[in-house]
Design an enzyme around this catalytic site. Structure first.
Site, PDB file in Angstrom:
ATOM      1  N   GLY A   1       0.825  -1.192   0.000  1.00  0.00           N
ATOM      2  CA  GLY A   1       0.000   0.000   0.000  1.00  0.00           C
ATOM      3  C   GLY A   1       0.866   1.251   0.000  1.00  0.00           C
ATOM      4  N   CYS A   2       0.279   2.379  -0.374  1.00  0.00           N
ATOM      5  CA  CYS A   2       1.057   3.618  -0.456  1.00  0.00           C
ATOM      6  C   CYS A   2       1.504   4.085   0.925  1.00  0.00           C
ATOM      7  CB  CYS A   2       0.256   4.710  -1.173  1.00  0.00           C
ATOM      8  SG  CYS A   2      -1.418   4.973  -0.541  1.00  0.00           S
TER       9      CYS A   2
END
Length: 322
Positions: free
Chosen positions: A114-115
């Site tokens: 995920g970012c």
């Protein structure tokens, strides 16, 4: 002969940016389905099983369904950009700077980070994990992380909301602390407790700043701020997508600017209070670059035996100075 590559979910934000990065690459031939066939399970199954590589840019449940479509003897190697498999057995976490390049290169199933976890783990994992170096920070500390992202990270619904609501400038969310990124943050930093995570969104299309405050003087560690910085320099010495700000560098401010170009790197900063005792570990990245599509391409390069940085967008002014 180019490797065949199918992007399942190519019409989404991440899929579009992956396809844009790969379009000029002669090493890959993109397999595309028209709008009608993209929703046809039989067409998707055929495309998945006939490809050398498949990239899943889908919601979590749809990603699980896509994986279930893969035949046992299929040659396809998968990169899943959803959060469906980020802590699942049999999947390699696609953050080669932490997981290791060889592990990603040899994997058949890679789960894209995920970012927010990309920033969190790049900052903290080298300091708390004990796989390559003795840990400098305790794994059982109750870490907190504050982060702000561009609104593209919320996909098409949030992009539309920011377009429709002109007065919307800041959005805090995840207020009940059940964010889906917490599991991978805890697992891949080898933490006893999930961090307290405060995510938010601002009126900028892309970009992300993530901040981990550390009351170092109150923690059970003999490590100094210089020790933490030196660990980063050591771990990331040969990592082209990671830039570590020089010791003592102070840019004065870190900005997210609407209209910023896409970028596939990450900048790390360490700020120390006068007299020591309190630190801030800060990462700046593009939530659609190193936080999503750029990370997909980086893992794909490794899996295909190509230069790690091929097709990545790593130019840009360093926010930290050197």
């Amino acid at each position: 002969m180019p490797a065949t590559l199918f992007i399942d979910g190519a019409a989404g934000t991440t899929g579009l940016e992956v396809a844009e990065r790969l379009a000029p690459r002669p090493e890959f031939r993109l397999v595309t389905l028209d709008a009608e066939r993209r929703k046809d399970p039989a067409a998707r199954r055929e495309a998945l099983n006939d490809a050398d590589f498949a990239i899943l840019c889908l919601p979590d449940e749809a990603a699980r369904e896509a994986v279930a479509m893969v035949d046992p003897g299929s040659r396809v190697r998968i990169i899943d950009a959803s959060s469906a498999h980020r802590t699942a057995a049999g999947w390699t976490y696609g953050l080669p700077e932490i997981t290791g390049r060889r592990a990603v290169a040899e994997a058949r199933r890679v789960s894209n980070p995920g970012c927010y976890p990309t920033g969190f783990l790049t900052l903290l994992a080298p300091l708390t994990r004990c796989d390559r170096h003795p840990p400098l920070l305790p794994a059982d500390w109750p870490y907190t992380v504050n982060a702000v992202s561009g609104y593209s990270g919320g996909g098409k619904p949030l992009i539309a909301r920011f377009a429709d609501e002109s007065r919307l400038a800041f959005r805090a969310y995840g207020l009940t602390m059940g964010h889906k990124h917490l599991a991978e943050m805890q697992a891949h930093a080898h933490l006893v407790h999930a961090p307290v995570f405060s995510p938010s969104v601002v009126r900028a299309y892309r970009g992300m700043v993530l901040d981990i405050p550390l009351p170092l003087g109150a923690m059970r560690t003999h490590a100094t701020a210089r020790d933490l910085h030196a660990r980063w320099l050591d771990v990331y010495a040969d990592c082209p997508a990671v830039r570590v700000a020089a010791w003592g560098a102070d840019p004065g401010e870190l900005l997210l600017e609407d209209g910023a170009p896409s970028w596939d790197g990450i900048d790390l900063h360490l700020f120390e209070a006068p007299g020591g005792g309190q630190l801030r570990l800060v990462a700046k990245l593009d939530n659609l670059g190193k936080g999503a599509s750029g990370a997909v391409v980086q893992s794909l390069n490794l899996m295909a035996g190509l230069p790690e940085t091929a097709g990545l967008r790593l130019d840009g002014e360093f926010t930290g100075g050197e």
